[in-house]
Design a protein around this motif. Structure first.
Motif, PDB file in Angstrom:
ATOM      1  N   GLU A   1       0.828  -1.199   0.000  1.00  0.00           N
ATOM      2  CA  GLU A   1       0.000   0.000   0.000  1.00  0.00           C
ATOM      3  C   GLU A   1       0.869   1.259   0.000  1.00  0.00           C
ATOM      4  O   GLU A   1       0.585   2.227  -0.707  1.00  0.00           O
ATOM      5  CB  GLU A   1      -0.936   0.002   1.207  1.00  0.00           C
ATOM      6  N   TRP A   2       1.930   1.224   0.785  1.00  0.00           N
ATOM      7  CA  TRP A   2       2.800   2.398   0.838  1.00  0.00           C
ATOM      8  C   TRP A   2       3.525   2.627  -0.482  1.00  0.00           C
ATOM      9  O   TRP A   2       3.765   3.762  -0.887  1.00  0.00           O
ATOM     10  CB  TRP A   2       3.810   2.261   1.977  1.00  0.00           C
ATOM     11  N   MET A   3       3.895   1.557  -1.154  1.00  0.00           N
ATOM     12  CA  MET A   3       4.631   1.708  -2.406  1.00  0.00           C
ATOM     13  C   MET A   3       3.714   1.884  -3.608  1.00  0.00           C
ATOM     14  O   MET A   3       4.151   2.327  -4.673  1.00  0.00           O
ATOM     15  CB  MET A   3       5.563   0.511  -2.621  1.00  0.00           C
ATOM     16  N   GLY A   4       2.428   1.545  -3.457  1.00  0.00           N
ATOM     17  CA  GLY A   4       1.465   1.812  -4.504  1.00  0.00           C
ATOM     18  C   GLY A   4       1.878   1.269  -5.851  1.00  0.00           C
ATOM     19  O   GLY A   4       2.229   0.096  -6.003  1.00  0.00           O
ATOM     20  N   HIS A   5       1.861   2.133  -6.886  1.00  0.00           N
ATOM     21  CA  HIS A   5       2.120   1.701  -8.259  1.00  0.00           C
ATOM     22  C   HIS A   5       3.567   1.292  -8.485  1.00  0.00           C
ATOM     23  O   HIS A   5       3.911   0.767  -9.532  1.00  0.00           O
ATOM     24  CB  HIS A   5       1.748   2.810  -9.241  1.00  0.00           C
ATOM     25  N   LEU A   6       4.457   1.499  -7.464  1.00  0.00           N
ATOM     26  CA  LEU A   6       5.847   1.091  -7.610  1.00  0.00           C
ATOM     27  C   LEU A   6       6.010  -0.417  -7.529  1.00  0.00           C
ATOM     28  O   LEU A   6       7.064  -0.955  -7.844  1.00  0.00           O
ATOM     29  CB  LEU A   6       6.713   1.732  -6.518  1.00  0.00           C
ATOM     30  N   VAL A   7       4.973  -1.126  -7.066  1.00  0.00           N
ATOM     31  CA  VAL A   7       5.064  -2.567  -6.857  1.00  0.00           C
ATOM     32  C   VAL A   7       4.457  -3.310  -8.035  1.00  0.00           C
ATOM     33  O   VAL A   7       3.368  -2.987  -8.501  1.00  0.00           O
ATOM     34  CB  VAL A   7       4.342  -2.974  -5.556  1.00  0.00           C
ATOM     35  N   ALA A   8       5.183  -4.324  -8.520  1.00  0.00           N
ATOM     36  CA  ALA A   8       4.709  -5.131  -9.643  1.00  0.00           C
ATOM     37  C   ALA A   8       3.371  -5.777  -9.302  1.00  0.00           C
ATOM     38  O   ALA A   8       3.163  -6.259  -8.185  1.00  0.00           O
ATOM     39  CB  ALA A   8       5.739  -6.203  -9.985  1.00  0.00           C
ATOM     40  N   GLY A   9       2.473  -5.778 -10.268  1.00  0.00           N
ATOM     41  CA  GLY A   9       1.184  -6.430 -10.070  1.00  0.00           C
ATOM     42  C   GLY A   9       0.123  -5.525  -9.508  1.00  0.00           C
ATOM     43  O   GLY A   9      -1.046  -5.899  -9.458  1.00  0.00           O
ATOM     44  N   GLN A  10       0.473  -4.300  -9.093  1.00  0.00           N
ATOM     45  CA  GLN A  10      -0.521  -3.363  -8.584  1.00  0.00           C
ATOM     46  C   GLN A  10      -1.131  -2.610  -9.762  1.00  0.00           C
ATOM     47  O   GLN A  10      -0.428  -2.231 -10.701  1.00  0.00           O
ATOM     48  CB  GLN A  10       0.140  -2.340  -7.648  1.00  0.00           C
ATOM     49  N   ALA A  11      -2.396  -2.340  -9.684  1.00  0.00           N
ATOM     50  CA  ALA A  11      -2.988  -1.425 -10.647  1.00  0.00           C
ATOM     51  C   ALA A  11      -2.398  -0.044 -10.399  1.00  0.00           C
ATOM     52  O   ALA A  11      -2.045   0.294  -9.276  1.00  0.00           O
ATOM     53  CB  ALA A  11      -4.512  -1.392 -10.466  1.00  0.00           C
ATOM     54  N   GLU A  12      -2.264   0.762 -11.433  1.00  0.00           N
ATOM     55  CA  GLU A  12      -1.678   2.082 -11.305  1.00  0.00           C
ATOM     56  C   GLU A  12      -2.432   2.872 -10.247  1.00  0.00           C
ATOM     57  O   GLU A  12      -3.615   3.155 -10.360  1.00  0.00           O
ATOM     58  CB  GLU A  12      -1.744   2.821 -12.647  1.00  0.00           C
ATOM     59  N   GLY A  13      -1.728   3.214  -9.162  1.00  0.00           N
ATOM     60  CA  GLY A  13      -2.342   3.985  -8.090  1.00  0.00           C
ATOM     61  C   GLY A  13      -3.307   3.173  -7.254  1.00  0.00           C
ATOM     62  O   GLY A  13      -3.933   3.706  -6.341  1.00  0.00           O
ATOM     63  N   GLY A  14      -3.460   1.875  -7.547  1.00  0.00           N
ATOM     64  CA  GLY A  14      -4.525   1.108  -6.923  1.00  0.00           C
ATOM     65  C   GLY A  14      -4.326   0.808  -5.466  1.00  0.00           C
ATOM     66  O   GLY A  14      -5.260   0.435  -4.782  1.00  0.00           O
TER      67      GLY A  14
END
Length: 255
Positions: free
Chosen positions: A227-240
């Motif tokens: 959650e803290w890294m947000g879109h920086l993490v692989a597999g996360q929706a952009e800003g999700g």
């Protein structure tokens, strides 16, 4: 999740640091040299040093060792210990011997003895286009969080753990004691932005890492760190997964 135990001791170094959580494991006058007291916090299951099954398996599978780095195969290096002044050269040697490596796995990453070298190592990881990941049971603590951010892509298993910690200089001052534009803050904010954060995200992330005092640690699950890294993490929706940035406001630390 494990909790920190009693104080073991101190070391000093020349830059402010996110404090090292050891193993199972900014200037009042510009002309003065700043040293920072770093506390190690030990997490132990018994009187003996705890070694996780993941760490044991990594050591057993390693085909080469370079300081705290273990080469698992031609494409993967694992971090299993504390980094120090020698770590950038050790990592470079590992990459020279295994030039196809494209992933740095965080298995047991307690932090660093040398923050200057740690940030240089992070920049080297980014320059080589290496991905970072931590699997189930992986542990990323203190200065190792900066290294994890260096990945061109980052993968976080829900069952991994992260820990952050406030820093304290040798005058007994922490981040909240310095003005918002102090170079001691800027060193980390600039690094986070180099690693892909927008400035507001970098400020809030940095403030979160300083939201617990020098003597304590803030533990986060892999899900929370995603959650803290947000879109920086692989597999996360952009800003999700940016809700942590939306409702956790630690800006007073930088005021």
């Amino acid at each position: 999740m494990q909790a920190p135990s009693a104080r073991l001791g101190h070391v000093k170094r020349s830059l402010p640091v996110l404090l090292c959580l050891a193993a199972l494991g900014s200037s009042p006058a510009a002309a003065q040299s700043v040293t920072v007291v770093e506390e190690w916090v030990s997490v132990e299951a018994t009187a003996a040093r705890y070694v996780s099954p993941l760490h044991q398996r990594t050591e057993a599978e390693a085909i080469a060792a370079f300081g705290p780095f273990r080469v698992i195969d031609d494409r993967t290096i694992a971090l299993v210990g504390i980094t120090d002044a020698s770590s950038p050269a050790q990592f470079a040697a590992a990459l020279q011997a295994f030039p196809q490596v494209d992933t740095l796995e965080f298995v047991e990453a307690p932090g660093t003895h040398d923050d200057r070298a740690n940030l240089a190592l992070g920049r080297a990881i980014r320059a080589r286009g290496i991905a970072t990941r931590t699997g189930e049971g992986g542990s990323v603590r203190s200065g190792a969080v900066e290294l994890f951010l260096a990945g061109t892509t980052r993968e976080i298993a829900p069952g991994s753990e992260f820990a952050v910690h406030g820093w304290l200089d040798d005058w007994g001052r922490g981040a909240e004691d310095y003005p918002a534009d102090a170079p001691e803050h800027r060193r980390y904010l600039d690094y986070y932005m180099e690693m892909g954060m927008e400035e507001m995200q970098a400020r809030r992330f940095y403030a979160m890492t300083n939201s617990v005092p020098f003597e304590d640690a803030r533990w986060l699950t892999g899900r929370e760190m995603r959650e803290w890294m947000g879109h920086l993490v692989a597999g996360q929706a952009e800003g999700g997964a940016s809700s942590g940035l939306a409702y956790l406001d630690f800006e007073p630390v930088l005021q």
